[in-house]
Design a protein around this motif. Structure first.
Motif, PDB file in Angstrom:
ATOM      1  N   THR A  54       0.816  -1.214   0.000  1.00 38.04           N
ATOM      2  CA  THR A  54       0.000   0.000   0.000  1.00 38.04           C
ATOM      3  C   THR A  54       0.854   1.270   0.000  1.00 38.04           C
ATOM      4  O   THR A  54       0.393   2.334  -0.389  1.00 38.04           O
ATOM      5  CB  THR A  54      -0.934   0.002   1.231  1.00 38.04           C
ATOM      6  N   TRP A  55       2.103   1.163   0.397  1.00 36.63           N
ATOM      7  CA  TRP A  55       2.980   2.311   0.608  1.00 36.63           C
ATOM      8  C   TRP A  55       3.356   3.033  -0.686  1.00 36.63           C
ATOM      9  O   TRP A  55       3.672   4.217  -0.674  1.00 36.63           O
ATOM     10  CB  TRP A  55       4.255   1.791   1.283  1.00 36.63           C
ATOM     11  N   TYR A  56       3.331   2.350  -1.845  1.00 35.09           N
ATOM     12  CA  TYR A  56       4.018   2.846  -3.040  1.00 35.09           C
ATOM     13  C   TYR A  56       3.097   3.220  -4.195  1.00 35.09           C
ATOM     14  O   TYR A  56       3.457   3.075  -5.351  1.00 35.09           O
ATOM     15  CB  TYR A  56       5.027   1.786  -3.525  1.00 35.09           C
ATOM     16  N   GLY A  57       1.906   3.731  -3.900  1.00 33.18           N
ATOM     17  CA  GLY A  57       0.969   4.045  -4.971  1.00 33.18           C
ATOM     18  C   GLY A  57       1.469   5.074  -5.965  1.00 33.18           C
ATOM     19  O   GLY A  57       1.081   5.064  -7.131  1.00 33.18           O
ATOM     20  N   GLY A  58       2.350   5.958  -5.546  1.00 31.62           N
ATOM     21  CA  GLY A  58       2.890   6.977  -6.445  1.00 31.62           C
ATOM     22  C   GLY A  58       4.198   6.560  -7.087  1.00 31.62           C
ATOM     23  O   GLY A  58       5.087   7.399  -7.273  1.00 31.62           O
ATOM     24  N   ILE A  59       4.307   5.309  -7.476  1.00 35.81           N
ATOM     25  CA  ILE A  59       5.587   4.746  -7.920  1.00 35.81           C
ATOM     26  C   ILE A  59       6.170   5.497  -9.114  1.00 35.81           C
ATOM     27  O   ILE A  59       7.383   5.708  -9.189  1.00 35.81           O
ATOM     28  CB  ILE A  59       5.435   3.238  -8.231  1.00 35.81           C
ATOM     29  N   ALA A 131      -7.531   9.940  -5.769  1.00 36.01           N
ATOM     30  CA  ALA A 131      -7.493  10.613  -7.070  1.00 36.01           C
ATOM     31  C   ALA A 131      -6.091  10.658  -7.700  1.00 36.01           C
ATOM     32  O   ALA A 131      -5.944  10.348  -8.889  1.00 36.01           O
ATOM     33  CB  ALA A 131      -8.067  12.023  -6.940  1.00 36.01           C
ATOM     34  N   PRO A 132      -5.021  11.031  -6.963  1.00 36.13           N
ATOM     35  CA  PRO A 132      -3.701  11.062  -7.605  1.00 36.13           C
ATOM     36  C   PRO A 132      -3.269   9.695  -8.117  1.00 36.13           C
ATOM     37  O   PRO A 132      -2.617   9.598  -9.162  1.00 36.13           O
ATOM     38  CB  PRO A 132      -2.775  11.555  -6.479  1.00 36.13           C
ATOM     39  N   TYR A 133      -3.630   8.637  -7.387  1.00 38.07           N
ATOM     40  CA  TYR A 133      -3.207   7.296  -7.777  1.00 38.07           C
ATOM     41  C   TYR A 133      -4.046   6.760  -8.942  1.00 38.07           C
ATOM     42  O   TYR A 133      -3.547   6.016  -9.798  1.00 38.07           O
ATOM     43  CB  TYR A 133      -3.294   6.369  -6.567  1.00 38.07           C
ATOM     44  N   ILE A 134      -5.329   7.162  -8.967  1.00 41.58           N
ATOM     45  CA  ILE A 134      -6.159   6.829 -10.128  1.00 41.58           C
ATOM     46  C   ILE A 134      -5.591   7.506 -11.374  1.00 41.58           C
ATOM     47  O   ILE A 134      -5.562   6.921 -12.468  1.00 41.58           O
ATOM     48  CB  ILE A 134      -7.616   7.239  -9.876  1.00 41.58           C
ATOM     49  N   LYS A 135      -5.102   8.727 -11.219  1.00 40.91           N
ATOM     50  CA  LYS A 135      -4.472   9.437 -12.326  1.00 40.91           C
ATOM     51  C   LYS A 135      -3.239   8.681 -12.812  1.00 40.91           C
ATOM     52  O   LYS A 135      -3.026   8.521 -14.023  1.00 40.91           O
ATOM     53  CB  LYS A 135      -4.095  10.844 -11.873  1.00 40.91           C
ATOM     54  N   ILE A 136      -2.415   8.211 -11.883  1.00 44.99           N
ATOM     55  CA  ILE A 136      -1.213   7.469 -12.251  1.00 44.99           C
ATOM     56  C   ILE A 136      -1.576   6.170 -12.964  1.00 44.99           C
ATOM     57  O   ILE A 136      -0.996   5.818 -13.999  1.00 44.99           O
ATOM     58  CB  ILE A 136      -0.359   7.186 -10.996  1.00 44.99           C
ATOM     59  N   LEU A 137      -2.563   5.439 -12.421  1.00 48.53           N
ATOM     60  CA  LEU A 137      -2.963   4.181 -13.046  1.00 48.53           C
ATOM     61  C   LEU A 137      -3.573   4.425 -14.426  1.00 48.53           C
ATOM     62  O   LEU A 137      -3.355   3.645 -15.355  1.00 48.53           O
ATOM     63  CB  LEU A 137      -3.953   3.437 -12.149  1.00 48.53           C
ATOM     64  N   SER A 138      -4.327   5.515 -14.567  1.00 48.47           N
ATOM     65  CA  SER A 138      -4.901   5.825 -15.883  1.00 48.47           C
ATOM     66  C   SER A 138      -3.791   6.106 -16.896  1.00 48.47           C
ATOM     67  O   SER A 138      -3.934   5.779 -18.086  1.00 48.47           O
ATOM     68  CB  SER A 138      -5.850   7.022 -15.774  1.00 48.47           C
ATOM     69  N   SER A 139      -2.678   6.700 -16.441  1.00 51.23           N
ATOM     70  CA  SER A 139      -1.545   6.922 -17.346  1.00 51.23           C
ATOM     71  C   SER A 139      -0.970   5.595 -17.829  1.00 51.23           C
ATOM     72  O   SER A 139      -0.582   5.464 -19.003  1.00 51.23           O
ATOM     73  CB  SER A 139      -0.453   7.726 -16.633  1.00 51.23           C
ATOM     74  N   LEU A 140      -0.924   4.604 -16.936  1.00 53.75           N
ATOM     75  CA  LEU A 140      -0.452   3.276 -17.343  1.00 53.75           C
ATOM     76  C   LEU A 140      -1.417   2.627 -18.327  1.00 53.75           C
ATOM     77  O   LEU A 140      -0.993   1.976 -19.292  1.00 53.75           O
ATOM     78  CB  LEU A 140      -0.273   2.393 -16.101  1.00 53.75           C
ATOM     79  N   MET A 307       5.398  -4.098 -16.460  1.00 54.27           N
ATOM     80  CA  MET A 307       4.147  -3.350 -16.464  1.00 54.27           C
ATOM     81  C   MET A 307       3.161  -3.936 -15.457  1.00 54.27           C
ATOM     82  O   MET A 307       2.454  -3.200 -14.757  1.00 54.27           O
ATOM     83  CB  MET A 307       3.531  -3.360 -17.861  1.00 54.27           C
ATOM     84  N   VAL A 308       3.109  -5.261 -15.366  1.00 54.67           N
ATOM     85  CA  VAL A 308       2.234  -5.909 -14.384  1.00 54.67           C
ATOM     86  C   VAL A 308       2.600  -5.459 -12.977  1.00 54.67           C
ATOM     87  O   VAL A 308       1.723  -5.155 -12.153  1.00 54.67           O
ATOM     88  CB  VAL A 308       2.320  -7.443 -14.507  1.00 54.67           C
ATOM     89  N   SER A 309       3.903  -5.383 -12.676  1.00 51.90           N
ATOM     90  CA  SER A 309       4.321  -4.974 -11.330  1.00 51.90           C
ATOM     91  C   SER A 309       3.905  -3.532 -11.046  1.00 51.90           C
ATOM     92  O   SER A 309       3.493  -3.208  -9.931  1.00 51.90           O
ATOM     93  CB  SER A 309       5.836  -5.140 -11.165  1.00 51.90           C
ATOM     94  N   LEU A 310       3.994  -2.640 -12.050  1.00 53.95           N
ATOM     95  CA  LEU A 310       3.578  -1.250 -11.852  1.00 53.95           C
ATOM     96  C   LEU A 310       2.077  -1.158 -11.598  1.00 53.95           C
ATOM     97  O   LEU A 310       1.627  -0.436 -10.703  1.00 53.95           O
ATOM     98  CB  LEU A 310       3.959  -0.408 -13.068  1.00 53.95           C
ATOM     99  N   PHE A 311       1.283  -1.901 -12.386  1.00 53.33           N
ATOM    100  CA  PHE A 311      -0.160  -1.921 -12.163  1.00 53.33           C
ATOM    101  C   PHE A 311      -0.477  -2.434 -10.757  1.00 53.33           C
ATOM    102  O   PHE A 311      -1.348  -1.892 -10.063  1.00 53.33           O
ATOM    103  CB  PHE A 311      -0.850  -2.806 -13.207  1.00 53.33           C
ATOM    104  N   ALA A 312       0.213  -3.490 -10.335  1.00 52.75           N
ATOM    105  CA  ALA A 312      -0.042  -4.071  -9.014  1.00 52.75           C
ATOM    106  C   ALA A 312       0.255  -3.072  -7.903  1.00 52.75           C
ATOM    107  O   ALA A 312      -0.509  -2.944  -6.934  1.00 52.75           O
ATOM    108  CB  ALA A 312       0.810  -5.334  -8.835  1.00 52.75           C
ATOM    109  N   MET A 315      -2.536  -0.257  -7.961  1.00 50.32           N
ATOM    110  CA  MET A 315      -3.861  -0.767  -7.589  1.00 50.32           C
ATOM    111  C   MET A 315      -3.944  -1.091  -6.110  1.00 50.32           C
ATOM    112  O   MET A 315      -4.993  -0.909  -5.485  1.00 50.32           O
ATOM    113  CB  MET A 315      -4.201  -1.998  -8.429  1.00 50.32           C
ATOM    114  N   SER A 316      -2.838  -1.542  -5.517  1.00 44.53           N
ATOM    115  CA  SER A 316      -2.853  -1.889  -4.094  1.00 44.53           C
ATOM    116  C   SER A 316      -3.072  -0.659  -3.220  1.00 44.53           C
ATOM    117  O   SER A 316      -3.581  -0.772  -2.098  1.00 44.53           O
ATOM    118  CB  SER A 316      -1.541  -2.578  -3.698  1.00 44.53           C
ATOM    119  N   THR A 317      -2.686   0.514  -3.716  1.00 45.71           N
ATOM    120  CA  THR A 317      -2.925   1.750  -2.971  1.00 45.71           C
ATOM    121  C   THR A 317      -4.327   2.284  -3.220  1.00 45.71           C
ATOM    122  O   THR A 317      -4.997   2.744  -2.291  1.00 45.71           O
ATOM    123  CB  THR A 317      -1.878   2.814  -3.362  1.00 45.71           C
TER     124      THR A 317
END
Length: 453
Positions: A54-59, A131-140, A307-312, A315-317
Motif C-alpha cells: 500500500t505504501w508505493y501508490g505513487g511509484i 485521485a492522484p493514484y487513479i491518475k497514475i494508473l490511468s496513465s499506465l 508493467m504488471v508490477s507497476l499496475f499491481a 492498484m494496491s494503494t
C-alpha cells in the motif's frame, strides 16, 4: 510476430483475472468487524504484505523524482518515513489497541465531540483521496492501450475496488499478498537487467550528472527538511490505524511494522537505483523514466512483466485508500450526525461508489501526485498531529477545536500569501519563503502550551 504492446496487454489481462479471483474468492461475513477490519485477525505476514504494497501508490512519481534529483530521493521518501514508522511503533500502536481506536474520526468523536470529529473527518478524506493514484494508473492504461483519458480513469477505479465492494478489507489484504510478490519481482527484473547490461556503481557515477549522488543535490535543505515533518503523517495515516486495529495482537502489529520497514528499505533501494539507471542510460527529459528504461533493458516479455508490477503497485494503494474514504463516508459521518445503525456495510458500499466517482472527477486536475502529497501534508499535519498525540495520551486541553482550526488556517493563509507574493516588503524573504507547514506547526505547539489544562 506478437508486438510488445500485445504482450503487455495479454499479461495485464491475465493479471487482472488472477487479482479478481484472489479478491472475489469469498464474500465477507455481514458483520461490521469482518467487513471493515478482517475480523481483527491479521497475522504478521499479512500485515507486512498489506503495509508494504500500500505504501508505493505513487511509484511513477518516485521514478520521476529520482530521475530529476538523484539519491536525495531516498532521504525524502525513505529515511524520514522509516524514522516516523519506528516512532509510530514505539508511541502510537499500543495506544490505538488500548483505546480500541478503529478510525481517527471515531477517536475525536469519543474524546472531544462532534466539531473536532468533523474536522478530523475532512482531514482524513483529504489524506485518503485516491485521485492522484487513479491518475497514475490511468496513465499506465493509456500507455498500454492508448484509450481516452475518461475510460482510463473509469477502468483504474473500477478494477481497483470491485473485489472490495463484495469482500471488504479481507479481499484487499488477499490481493495485497499477490501484489507484494509482483512488485518485488518486477523491480528485481529491471534492476538486474540494467546492472547486467551496463555495469554497477562505477557506471552510474560516471554517466550521471554531478547532483545524482550529492546531498541535497539540486534541492535546498529547507525543502528537504519539510519532508521530515511531512513524514510524521505516518502518525495520522488512516491506513496505519486501520491495519493496527485489524491486527490479531499487539505483538503481531509491532513486529509487522518493524519488518515492513526492512522491506521498505530493500524496495526503496531497488526503485531509486532503477531511477538512477534511467538517468544514466536514457536521453535527457524522459517523461516516464521507468517505462522508457524498460524499453531499453528488457525483452518484450520482460516489459510486460514489469508493467504488471507497476499496475499491481498502484492498484494496491487505490483499493486501500478508496476503502478508507468509504469507511469515513459510510461509517464515521453517519455517527457524527446521530445515525446509530450498526450495519454500516450498505453505507460503506455507497461510500466506495461516491469516492470512486468523485476521484475520477478530481483526477482530471492532477498533473503530478507528489505536489498533492506535499500540499495535503502541509495542511493536515499541523491540524491533526498535536491533537492526535494529546488525545492518545489523555492530555487535557481547552478548546480542542481551536487547536485544530487555527493551525490549519495559519498554514492555508501562509500558502495563499506566498502564492500571490503578498509578503513582499513586509517580512524577511527567508521567513516569507518558509513552507506553510512550519508556521502551522509552530502555532499548534504554542497553542498547545497555552490551552493545556
Amino acid at each position: 510476430m506478437i508486438s510488445n504492446l500485445q504482450i503487455d496487454q495479454a499479461l495485464l489481462i491475465l493479471y487482472f483475472i488472477i487479482t479478481l479471483c484472489f479478491g472475489l474468492y469469498k464474500k465477507s461475513n455481514y458483520q461490521a468487524y469482518d467487513y471493515l477490519f478482517a475480523g481483527r485477525k491479521l497475522t504478521t505476514p499479512a500485515l507486512i504484505a498489506t503495509l508494504v504494497s500500500t505504501w508505493y501508490g505513487g511509484i511513477l512519481e518516485i521514478g520521476r523524482f529520482t530521475y530529476e534529483y538523484g539519491i536525495i530521493t531516498w532521504i525524502i521518501f525513505g529515511l524520514f518515513y522509516y524514522i516516523a514508522a519506528v516512532l509510530y511503533v514505539k508511541y502510537i500502536v499500543s495506544k490505538i489497541i488500548e483505546h480500541k481506536i478503529s478510525t481517527i474520526p471515531s477517536l475525536f468523536h469519543n474524546f472531544h465531540g462532534k466539531i473536532p470529529a468533523i474536522i478530523a473527518t475532512l482531514c482524513v478524506l483529504l489524506l485518503t483521496t485516491p485521485a492522484p493514484y487513479i491518475k497514475i494508473l490511468s496513465s499506465l492504461f493509456q500507455y498500454t492501450w492508448a484509450i481516452p483519458i475518461l475510460w482510463a480513469l473509469i477502468l483504474s477505479s473500477f478494477l481497483s475496488i470491485l473485489y472490495a465492494f463484495t469482500g471488504g478489507f479481507s479481499s484487499i489484504v488477499r490481493t495485497d499478498k499477490l501484489q507484494f510478490v509482483l512488485m518485488f519481482s518486477g523491480f528485481s527484473l529491471i534492476l538486474c537487467s540494467s546492472f547486467y547490461q551496463y555495469g554497477g556503481i562505477n557506471f552510474l557515477i560516471h554517466n550521471t550528472p554531478e547532483y545524482a549522488f550529492r546531498i541535497p543535490g539540486k534541492l535546498n535543505w529547507t525543502y528537504v527538511l519539510v519532508w521530515s515533518f511531512i513524514a510524521l503523517i505516518t502518525f495520522i495515516d488512516p491506513s496505519f490505524y486501520q491495519r493496527t486495529f485489524a491486527g490479531n495482537s499487539l505483538e503481531s502489529v509491532k513486529k509487522g511494522i518493524l519488518l515492513s520497514i526492512f522491506f521498505w528499505i530493500i524496495f526503496d533501494f531497488m526503485t531509486i537505483f532503477t531511477g538512477i539507471y534511467a538517468l544514466a542510460i536514457l536521453p535527457i527529459n524522459s517523461v516516464n523514466p521507468y517505462l522508457d528504461l524498460s524499453k531499453v533493458v528488457l525483452s518484450p516479455i520482460g516489459q510486460g512483466l514489469f508493467m504488471v508490477s507497476l499496475f499491481a503497485i498502484v492498484m494496491s494503494t487505490i483499493d486501500s485508500f478508496t476503502f478508507i474514504s468509504a469507511i469515513t463516508i459510510g461509517k464515521d459521518m453517519p455517527l457524527l450526525f446521530g445515525h446509530k445503525n450498526k450495519n454500516f456495510i450498505y453505507y460503506i458500499r455507497f461510500g466506495l461508489l461516491f469516492t470512486s466517482i468523485s476521484s475520477i472527477v478530481l483526477a482530471y486536475n492532477f498533473e503530478h501526485a507528489i505536489e498533492i502529497w506535499y500540499l495535503v501534508g502541509s495542511f493536515v499535519v499541523p491540524t491533526l498531529l498535536i491533537p492526535i498525540i494529546i488525545t492518545l495520551y489523555n492530555i487535557k486541553v481547552k478548546y480542542i477545536s481551536f487547536l485544530m482550526i487555527f493551525p490549519l488556517m495559519t498554514s492555508f493563509f501562509w500558502y495563499i500569501l506566498n502564492q500571490f507574493n503578498l509578503f513582499e516588503d513586509l517580512i524577511n524573504q527567508d521567513i516569507a519563503n518558509l513552507d506553510p507547514m512550519y508556521p502551522g506547526l509552530i502555532i499548534s505547539i504554542i497553542l498547545f502550551y497555552i490551552l493545556k489544562k
